[in-house]
Design an enzyme around this catalytic site. Structure first.
Site, PDB file in Angstrom:
ATOM      1  N   GLU A   1      18.486  -2.045  23.662  1.00 18.82           N
ATOM      2  CA  GLU A   1      20.259  -1.537  24.510  1.00 18.82           C
ATOM      3  C   GLU A   1      21.337  -3.041  23.502  1.00 18.82           C
ATOM      4  OE1 GLU A   1      19.682  -2.184  29.024  1.00 18.82           O
ATOM      5  OE2 GLU A   1      17.998  -0.501  29.096  1.00 18.82           O
TER       6      GLU A   1
ATOM      7  N   GLU B   1      24.189   6.177  27.116  1.00 23.43           N
ATOM      8  CA  GLU B   1      24.131   6.310  28.503  1.00 23.43           C
ATOM      9  C   GLU B   1      25.336   6.338  29.179  1.00 23.43           C
ATOM     10  OE1 GLU B   1      20.785   4.617  30.154  1.00 23.43           O
ATOM     11  OE2 GLU B   1      20.811   5.181  31.948  1.00 23.43           O
TER      12      GLU B   1
ATOM     13  N   ASP C   1      10.292   0.739  25.059  1.00 21.82           N
ATOM     14  CA  ASP C   1      11.559   0.062  25.450  1.00 21.82           C
ATOM     15  C   ASP C   1      11.580  -1.785  24.418  1.00 21.82           C
ATOM     16  OD1 ASP C   1      14.492   1.555  25.914  1.00 21.82           O
ATOM     17  OD2 ASP C   1      13.896   1.561  27.929  1.00 21.82           O
TER      18      ASP C   1
HETATM   19  O1  KIV Z   1      13.893   3.536  30.451  1.00 22.92           O
HETATM   20  C1  KIV Z   1      14.448   4.411  29.812  1.00 22.92           C
HETATM   21  O2  KIV Z   1      13.795   5.409  30.844  1.00 22.92           O
HETATM   22  C2  KIV Z   1      15.762   4.823  30.046  1.00 22.92           C
HETATM   23  C3  KIV Z   1      16.390   5.411  29.427  1.00 22.92           C
HETATM   24  C4  KIV Z   1      17.355   5.729  30.883  1.00 22.92           C
HETATM   25  C5  KIV Z   1      17.266   6.206  28.064  1.00 22.92           C
HETATM   26  O3  KIV Z   1      16.361   3.805  28.660  1.00 22.92           O
END
Ligand code: KIV
Length: 261
Positions: free
Chosen positions: A112, A179, A81
């Site tokens: 995101e 999500e 991420d």
């Molecule tokens: O940060 C995370 O674990 C996520 C998942 C909820 C897809 O983005």
């Protein structure tokens, strides 16, 4: 065999994709080759770091945990991420994404956002950085959105999600996490794009599923979202084992003959 961007894209309509989060080498090693993708999610800020949300996860933390996961999972496609505020504009996004790419061997990055962040997806994809999108309930923006809200409850909201998915597909994303949406919205988005969708609380019709490891293995006790299936009651097992260890030491049962030199 370790997945590639091409095999992930080709999985659409042929096999369900499985993703799980991991934050350290120990668990990543346990998950290695058991799933198609491992996500070093910024959910580590809650599950691992004890924070109330994902917002304070920073680039250094994501790099540290990504390196650990890659050391543990040598045969699985790993996605990291991009943390909150690390992709506020194209220049910042490119600088920070390049830093993660250069300092780790991660296979792809996740950001995101829908239509409003398609230009960021494009800036990264055009510079050979593989991008996984993330639409629907977006934890990084939950505070500004007034909380964790399920999306796709009506036609307009579903249409917006479809437009978001198409925009980031056109911008070059190879896959999209959806999500917290109603099942019918998850299905409609999945049917509207050619790239695979990975659902979390998005129903049965996405091209794959992702769960946070500490939720699905029952280690995170604070709350359990409705969509989480617990495959293990890890917290109970660990607490019982530690209690037993403490009792054994207090009562002189450990160490016994078996455990001495
Ligand atoms: O940060 C995370 O674990 C996520 C998942 C909820 C897809 O983005």
């Amino acid at each position: 065999m370790i997945k590639t961007i091409t095999s992930i894209k080709n999985a659409k309509n042929s096999e369900k994709l499985v993703m799980i989060t991991a934050y350290d080498a120990l668990f990543a090693h346990l998950f290695d080759e058991k799933v198609d993708m491992i996500l070093v999610g910024d959910s580590l800020n809650n599950s691992f770091n004890g924070q109330k949300d994902t917002l304070s996860a920073d680039l250094e933390a994501m790099i540290y945990h990504t390196k650990a996961v890659l050391r543990g999972a040598k045969n699985t496609f790993v996605v990291t991420d991009m943390p909150f505020a690390s992709y506020i504009d194209e220049k910042t996004a490119l600088k920070n994404a390049s830093k993660i790419y250069q300092r780790t061997d991660v296979h792809a990055l996740k950001i995101e956002g829908g239509k409003e962040r398609a230009h960021i997806v494009k800036a990264l994809s055009d510079n050979s950085i593989a991008v996984m999108g993330h639409i629907g309930l977006m934890p990084q923006f939950a505070r500004s959105d007034g909380g964790f809200k399920v999306k796709g409850k009506d036609e307009a909201s579903t249409q917006k999600l479809i437009d978001d998915a198409k925009a980031i597909e056109d911008a070059g994303a190879f896959c999209i996490v959806i999500e917290g949406v109603k099942e019918e919205a998850g299905r409609a988005i999945t049917e509207a794009v050619k790239i695979p969708t990975i659902g979390i609380g998005a129903g049965r019709y996405t091209d794959g599923q992702v769960l946070v490891w500490s939720d699905m293995l029952g280690f995170f006790e604070e709350f359990k979202p409705k969509f989480v299936k617990r495959y293990l009651y890890g917290a109970d097992l660990v607490k019982k084992a530690v209690e037993q260890y403490a009792n054994d030491v207090k009562n002189g049962r450990f160490p016994d003959n078996e455990f001495i030199y």
